[in-house]
Design a protein around this motif. Structure first.
Motif, PDB file in Angstrom:
ATOM      1  N   TYR A 106      47.679  39.160  48.779  1.00 19.84           N
ATOM      2  CA  TYR A 106      47.356  38.994  47.357  1.00 19.84           C
ATOM      3  C   TYR A 106      48.628  38.733  46.579  1.00 19.84           C
ATOM      4  O   TYR A 106      48.990  37.596  46.373  1.00 19.84           O
ATOM      5  CB  TYR A 106      46.667  40.182  46.694  1.00 19.84           C
ATOM      6  N   SER A 144      41.568  36.517  49.127  1.00 20.47           N
ATOM      7  CA  SER A 144      40.186  36.268  48.726  1.00 20.47           C
ATOM      8  C   SER A 144      39.622  35.007  49.391  1.00 20.47           C
ATOM      9  O   SER A 144      38.416  34.830  49.450  1.00 20.47           O
ATOM     10  CB  SER A 144      40.106  36.129  47.206  1.00 20.47           C
ATOM     11  N   SER A 145      40.504  34.169  49.880  1.00 21.18           N
ATOM     12  CA  SER A 145      40.008  32.944  50.499  1.00 21.18           C
ATOM     13  C   SER A 145      39.880  33.065  52.010  1.00 21.18           C
ATOM     14  O   SER A 145      39.619  32.090  52.701  1.00 21.18           O
ATOM     15  CB  SER A 145      40.923  31.775  50.140  1.00 21.18           C
TER      16      SER A 145
END
Length: 494
Positions: A332, A388-389
């Motif tokens: 992140y 998140s991907s």
DNA sequence: GCGATCAGCT
DNA sequence: CACAGCTGATCGC
């Protein structure tokens, strides 16, 4: 990290973030316990908070005290503090009027890196303490008077000083003249922004750079402190120590003029190195503010080194069997750089990251890392992407871009921990999530102390009092942690 | 219109 | 579980 997840009984607190004292005033109707005497009582007591019950209040804990002693200790204590169930009449009236958030984020292809978002996409917008713990009621999330602004909770204030730690989301804190920032993660710097003007911010040089670069805070408020150097700030000796968390993360040691000594760990992963640090080795600590993220025996995870070795091993195997594999590491903001750095070194390949992430990584001044970065995804089979991907669909789409070069994707998601009763310490039992030619491994690369590391650290430090800073949302959690601390220190001493 | 804050979600 | 956020909606100014 610091968050509150569980529900908490509604509790009332004063504007200082201390639980409000609403003692049955049978004497003369006036409450004579001043705030600082309450605060000093609180901080004077040891890990056994129940001593406060005896010294300060005797009337509210008379019944059923003797049998459920263990269970009621803290309950009574908090009752004494005014942590009673009260009706939450002060609910934010506007929230009831808001329309429910439909959260229908199916596929948002809108590009989002065009705005002035400070760093890796958007990094400062939300507030975990807010939304993860709104039902804390006013307890740990006190509000000042009628306003919507929360008051700074007591455990972010260093007693006997005008200092706070990681307390930027409370506006101007009365009585605070120096604001310390332990590290650059959102849940700790939240509230810091371009317009900050409430006081000087003390932090490590790396954190200082990030605060300036990413949040555009006025540099005249930023006061970088070198690690391992003693500074005197407002008559208090202060030292920052390496926290073994993310780049720039520090422990903060406060030496007061009167001899008291406090250690705030921020977020940290306890290590043997800390025990040999000259400033910790023979230092009596009066109060330890402790990152208790994984203060539960179910959290056992391997050393960072073991996880890195595992990640490298898997990567090598994949490349051997499938030379045209794209390796993706999720991340992140800052932290976990070693995961992709280890792969980069082992395979002798560069690391691709987008421009905003590269800017941040370069700012660490870590030449080994900087030298390994590259700006074109076509030039290397090792990419860093937002965590998140790291989902099958997203990775599939992403790999389309590079389909000429790669036929498979191997992704690592260093989630801090991957919970599995059976896995425990045995990395080889980790099962990847595979779909087609996309394989995703969750790996327990943690930048917080495991339960055992926490125990060892606490037993080493032998602080008079320990104040947990994470998972304190419910009295059950607080009770549990205090009883761990007591056991650790009792078994050690006797 | 902008930054800050909210709930919901991972 | 809970890492350290992300997203879209809404609020205050």
């Amino acid at each position: 990290m610091e968050n509150f997840t569980d529900e908490e009984e509604a509790i009332s607190v004063d504007e200082e973030g201390f639980p409000s004292l609403q003692l049955p005033s049978e004497k003369d109707g006036s409450i004579e316990v001043a705030e600082d005497s309450f605060a000093s009582d609180f901080y004077r007591c040891g890990t056994d908070w129940s001593c406060l019950v005896e010294t300060t209040d005797k009337s509210s804990e008379n019944h059923s005290h003797h049998h459920h002693q263990k269970k009621l200790k803290q309950t009574n204590l908090f009752q004494m503090w005014g942590f009673n169930k009260v009706e939450d009449t002060n609910v934010d009236s506007t929230s009831a009027l808001r329309s429910p958030n439909e959260a229908n984020a199916i596929y948002n292809t809108k590009k989002k890196n065009n705005s002035k978002r400070p760093m890796l996409g958007s990094i400062h917008q939300n507030d975990k303490e807010n939304h993860n713990a709104p039902r804390l009621g006013p307890a740990m999330n006190p509000r000042i008077g009628d306003s919507k602004r929360r008051a700074c909770p007591f455990y972010k204030k260093i007693p006997g000083t005008t200092f706070t730690v990681d307390a930027f989301r409370y506006g101007l804190i009365e009585g605070c003249s120096s604001y310390f920032l332990s590290h650059f993660h959102y849940d700790h710097y939240g509230g810091l922004s371009k317009g900050w003007s409430h006081g000087p911010i003390y932090c490590s040089p790396i954190t200082a750079r990030l605060v300036r670069m990413c949040l555009l805070v006025n540099p005249s408020f930023i006061r970088p402190l070198e690690l391992d150097i003693e500074y005197v700030i407002e008559g208090v000796k202060v030292v920052l120590l390496e926290a073994n968390h993310c780049p720039g993360a520090t422990l903060i040691l406060f030496h007061l003029a009167d001899g008291r000594c406090y250690l705030h760990t921020g977020d940290f992963r306890a290590s043997k190195m800390m025990q040999s640090h000259p400033l910790l080795a023979n230092q009596h600590i009066n109060v330890l503010y402790l990152d208790t993220t994984y203060c539960n025996p179910k959290y056992k995870f391997p050393s960072k080194e073991d996880v890195l070795e595992f990640v490298v091993k898997i990567s090598r195997n994949y490349i051997k069997n499938q030379p045209k594999t794209l390796i993706v590491v999720g991340a992140y903001s800052i932290g976990k750089e070693c995961v992709y750095l280890a792969i980069s070194k082992a395979l002798g390949v560069k690391i691709y990251a987008n421009a905003s992430r590269r800017r941040v990584l370069h700012s660490f001044g870590w030449s080994e890392l900087s030298g390994g970065l590259c700006s074109r995804g076509e030039d290397t089979p090792l990419h860093v992407l937002p965590i998140s991907s790291l989902r099958h669909e997203t990775l599939k789409k992403y790999s389309e871009t590079y389909k000429r070069q790669y036929t498979a994707v191997l992704a690592f998601r260093p989630t801090g921990w991957t919970y599995s009763e059976t896995t425990g310490n045995q990395l080889d039992l980790i099962k990847p999530n595979s779909r087609g030619n996309i394989t995703i491994y969750g790996v327990p690369y943690s930048e917080h102390s495991s339960f055992l590391e926490l125990r060892e650290f606490v037993q080493f430090l032998k602080a008079d009092k320990i104040i947990p800073t994470v998972n304190i949302g419910t009295s059950a959690n607080r009770d549990k942690m205090q009883s761990y601390f007591q056991n650790w220190l009792r078994l050690k001493d006797s």
